[in-house]
Scaffold this motif. Sequence first.
Motif, PDB file in Angstrom:
ATOM      1  N   VAL A 140     -15.924  16.711  30.368  1.00  0.00           N
ATOM      2  CA  VAL A 140     -14.580  16.184  30.433  1.00  0.00           C
ATOM      3  C   VAL A 140     -14.415  15.214  31.451  1.00  0.00           C
ATOM      4  N   ALA A 141     -13.421  14.351  31.196  1.00  0.00           N
ATOM      5  CA  ALA A 141     -13.002  12.885  32.159  1.00  0.00           C
ATOM      6  C   ALA A 141     -11.627  13.380  32.506  1.00  0.00           C
ATOM      7  N   THR A 142     -11.619  13.946  33.751  1.00  0.00           N
ATOM      8  CA  THR A 142     -10.348  14.092  34.562  1.00  0.00           C
ATOM      9  C   THR A 142     -10.516  13.634  35.946  1.00  0.00           C
ATOM     10  N   GLY A 143      -9.585  13.388  36.665  1.00  0.00           N
ATOM     11  CA  GLY A 143      -9.762  12.759  38.029  1.00  0.00           C
ATOM     12  C   GLY A 143     -10.431  11.449  38.102  1.00  0.00           C
ATOM     13  N   GLU A 144     -11.771  11.730  38.889  1.00  0.00           N
ATOM     14  CA  GLU A 144     -12.511  10.221  39.135  1.00  0.00           C
ATOM     15  C   GLU A 144     -13.256   9.726  37.731  1.00  0.00           C
ATOM     16  N   LYS A 145     -13.902  10.900  37.001  1.00  0.00           N
ATOM     17  CA  LYS A 145     -14.522  10.526  35.737  1.00  0.00           C
ATOM     18  C   LYS A 145     -13.546   9.649  34.905  1.00  0.00           C
ATOM     19  N   VAL A 146     -14.001   8.771  34.197  1.00  0.00           N
ATOM     20  CA  VAL A 146     -13.115   8.006  33.224  1.00  0.00           C
ATOM     21  C   VAL A 146     -13.609   8.452  31.913  1.00  0.00           C
ATOM     22  N   PRO A 147     -12.608   8.338  30.709  1.00  0.00           N
ATOM     23  CA  PRO A 147     -13.226   8.634  29.707  1.00  0.00           C
ATOM     24  C   PRO A 147     -14.595   8.214  28.887  1.00  0.00           C
ATOM     25  N   GLU A 148     -14.671   7.009  29.431  1.00  0.00           N
ATOM     26  CA  GLU A 148     -15.871   6.164  28.813  1.00  0.00           C
ATOM     27  C   GLU A 148     -17.147   7.143  29.233  1.00  0.00           C
ATOM     28  N   GLU A 149     -17.271   7.366  30.618  1.00  0.00           N
ATOM     29  CA  GLU A 149     -18.213   8.201  30.993  1.00  0.00           C
ATOM     30  C   GLU A 149     -18.586   9.341  30.280  1.00  0.00           C
ATOM     31  N   ALA A 150     -17.620  10.123  30.008  1.00  0.00           N
ATOM     32  CA  ALA A 150     -17.522  11.489  29.393  1.00  0.00           C
ATOM     33  C   ALA A 150     -18.162  11.038  27.952  1.00  0.00           C
ATOM     34  N   LEU A 151     -17.387  10.304  27.191  1.00  0.00           N
ATOM     35  CA  LEU A 151     -18.021   9.830  25.865  1.00  0.00           C
ATOM     36  C   LEU A 151     -19.476   9.356  25.538  1.00  0.00           C
ATOM     37  N   ASN A 152     -19.840   8.690  26.887  1.00  0.00           N
ATOM     38  CA  ASN A 152     -21.404   8.059  26.957  1.00  0.00           C
ATOM     39  C   ASN A 152     -22.426   9.312  27.247  1.00  0.00           C
ATOM     40  N   GLU A 153     -21.649  10.186  27.819  1.00  0.00           N
ATOM     41  CA  GLU A 153     -22.615  11.355  28.190  1.00  0.00           C
ATOM     42  C   GLU A 153     -22.910  12.080  26.848  1.00  0.00           C
ATOM     43  N   ALA A 154     -21.834  12.343  26.172  1.00  0.00           N
ATOM     44  CA  ALA A 154     -22.131  13.082  24.906  1.00  0.00           C
ATOM     45  C   ALA A 154     -22.812  12.164  23.707  1.00  0.00           C
ATOM     46  N   MET A 155     -22.940  11.004  23.754  1.00  0.00           N
ATOM     47  CA  MET A 155     -23.593  10.078  22.968  1.00  0.00           C
ATOM     48  C   MET A 155     -25.128  10.092  23.404  1.00  0.00           C
TER      49      MET A 155
ATOM     50  N   ARG B  13       3.499  -6.615  20.389  1.00  0.00           N
ATOM     51  CA  ARG B  13       4.757  -6.431  21.531  1.00  0.00           C
ATOM     52  C   ARG B  13       5.018  -5.437  22.059  1.00  0.00           C
ATOM     53  N   PHE B  14       4.610  -4.324  21.467  1.00  0.00           N
ATOM     54  CA  PHE B  14       4.766  -3.064  21.911  1.00  0.00           C
ATOM     55  C   PHE B  14       3.503  -2.066  22.566  1.00  0.00           C
ATOM     56  N   PHE B  15       2.639  -2.916  22.997  1.00  0.00           N
ATOM     57  CA  PHE B  15       1.464  -2.428  23.521  1.00  0.00           C
ATOM     58  C   PHE B  15       1.904  -1.172  24.440  1.00  0.00           C
ATOM     59  N   PRO B  16       1.452   0.061  24.393  1.00  0.00           N
ATOM     60  CA  PRO B  16       1.837   1.196  25.158  1.00  0.00           C
ATOM     61  C   PRO B  16       1.608   0.933  26.641  1.00  0.00           C
ATOM     62  N   VAL B  17       2.415   1.154  27.382  1.00  0.00           N
ATOM     63  CA  VAL B  17       2.071   1.186  28.901  1.00  0.00           C
ATOM     64  C   VAL B  17       1.645   2.442  29.428  1.00  0.00           C
ATOM     65  N   GLY B  18       0.464   2.518  29.982  1.00  0.00           N
ATOM     66  CA  GLY B  18      -0.099   3.864  30.192  1.00  0.00           C
ATOM     67  C   GLY B  18      -1.572   3.926  29.884  1.00  0.00           C
ATOM     68  N   GLY B  19      -2.163   4.818  29.228  1.00  0.00           N
ATOM     69  CA  GLY B  19      -3.451   4.847  28.988  1.00  0.00           C
ATOM     70  C   GLY B  19      -4.029   6.288  28.955  1.00  0.00           C
ATOM     71  N   ILE B  20      -5.222   6.429  28.448  1.00  0.00           N
ATOM     72  CA  ILE B  20      -5.889   7.604  28.302  1.00  0.00           C
ATOM     73  C   ILE B  20      -6.134   8.408  29.768  1.00  0.00           C
ATOM     74  N   THR B  21      -5.403   9.908  29.930  1.00  0.00           N
ATOM     75  CA  THR B  21      -5.479  10.284  31.319  1.00  0.00           C
ATOM     76  C   THR B  21      -6.454  11.391  31.097  1.00  0.00           C
ATOM     77  N   GLU B  22      -6.946  11.956  29.979  1.00  0.00           N
ATOM     78  CA  GLU B  22      -7.806  12.975  29.906  1.00  0.00           C
ATOM     79  C   GLU B  22      -8.628  13.122  28.833  1.00  0.00           C
ATOM     80  N   VAL B  23     -10.094  13.390  28.751  1.00  0.00           N
ATOM     81  CA  VAL B  23     -10.650  13.603  27.602  1.00  0.00           C
ATOM     82  C   VAL B  23     -11.643  14.594  27.634  1.00  0.00           C
ATOM     83  N   ALA B  24     -11.797  15.557  26.783  1.00  0.00           N
ATOM     84  CA  ALA B  24     -12.735  16.658  26.907  1.00  0.00           C
ATOM     85  C   ALA B  24     -13.593  16.679  25.389  1.00  0.00           C
ATOM     86  N   VAL B  25     -14.878  16.689  25.644  1.00  0.00           N
ATOM     87  CA  VAL B  25     -15.864  16.675  24.532  1.00  0.00           C
ATOM     88  C   VAL B  25     -16.607  17.807  24.403  1.00  0.00           C
TER      89      VAL B  25
END
Length: 400
Positions: free
Chosen positions: A376-391, A325-337
């Motif tokens: 890093v995932a900032t701007g156009e790159k999404v977090p999933e892309e950065a995490l996948n690159e690391a994997m 009932r309180f799922f946060p409004v927003g989301g991941i904005t940046e990721v650095a791996v």
Amino acid sequence: MMFLSVGVRFEANVEALNMVETAGNYGKHRRVPYLVEEDGKLKTVYVPALSGESLAHAYQEHLVMEALSLNLPVCEDCKRHEFYKSMDEIHLAPKLFLSDTVFEEVFQDIPSITTGTLKLLEEELQKVKKGKNPKEERIKQLEKYIELIRNFRESSNPRDLFVQNKSLAAQLVGDFMIKKKVLDLSPYKIEEIIIKNCVIEDIGGFMYAASPPVRRSSAFQVSYALPVKSVALFATSEPQLHARHAQMDASSKKGNASEQMIYYVETGTALYGFTFNLDLNAIGVSAITSESILDKDEIKSRREAALKALFRMLSSAQFGAKLSRFFPVGGITEVAVAVTEHPFVVTSPIYDDYIARTEKRLKVLKSLGEKYLFTVATGEKVPEEALNEAMNYLREQGAF
């Protein structure tokens, strides 16, 4: 050697991800003292926060799912997301008979083990019967233990017998075979048994507080999620009033208080940052001898599960409480791996220049001859892309 460090920033508006106590009808959000600078002076403010324990619990829930999908072993307690793990003899006991390999190593001399256990059980039974106030319940329990251990001695498949009577067998093995030293288990053997039977305790660590005590540090680390420094003064926690109503029948008095329940949920709003580290080299390796306990393929599978669990947790935003009932409004904005050969931790994402500072620090490592990946995932790159690159990088390096 491979070490992964991830800095995460996420925006959460109207969240109740980490509640700490309820006073009457008031649910309180976790808050912590926090240093901020204002007008050139440091001062302490109280801000909403998520504990590392909360994030670690969520990560281990995802790890259970990923481990099971790869057909890796997970103990019964961890499958239920009850992560108190092998904290004593009773919780360790089931792991002794859940796999053929471990069972055969531990129960090599069944006649001797059963003779010793029966002797202890019969002594305990006589002691209880001769007591001033013999307890019928305890007598029945001991008689069940005796029957089970006799059947165990005569059984053509003793492991199956224990599996079929799992709860009773765990009590018997824990209370009389391990606690009374009928089974002589060294600290290394205890760690080996636990690791072979549970991926979660291998990666998430455990504290066996019985005798001899055995401690295994977690292969992953996670910080508190705290508001980003530059905007911490805008972080808020505010109670929201809610009410539940029951339908009133014709005989009910108007305004009857029992037909309505009001309650407050303290919600937080902030731009949070936290750090997650994973030591891939610690997975499947003894913390006592630093030698591998598992074969290479099993270790690689467990590393894959550990990485997928992190990916899933961040991608799905399934962490914290009150999501229904309180799922946060927003989301991941940046990721650095950062993936390095030796332990290295990205600069905390609570600082605005954390990406630049991390890059600068990594360049020093490069000058010392160490390879690394930083994405890093900032701007156009999404977090999933950065995490996948690391994997993908870790896969190329042979980590899994």
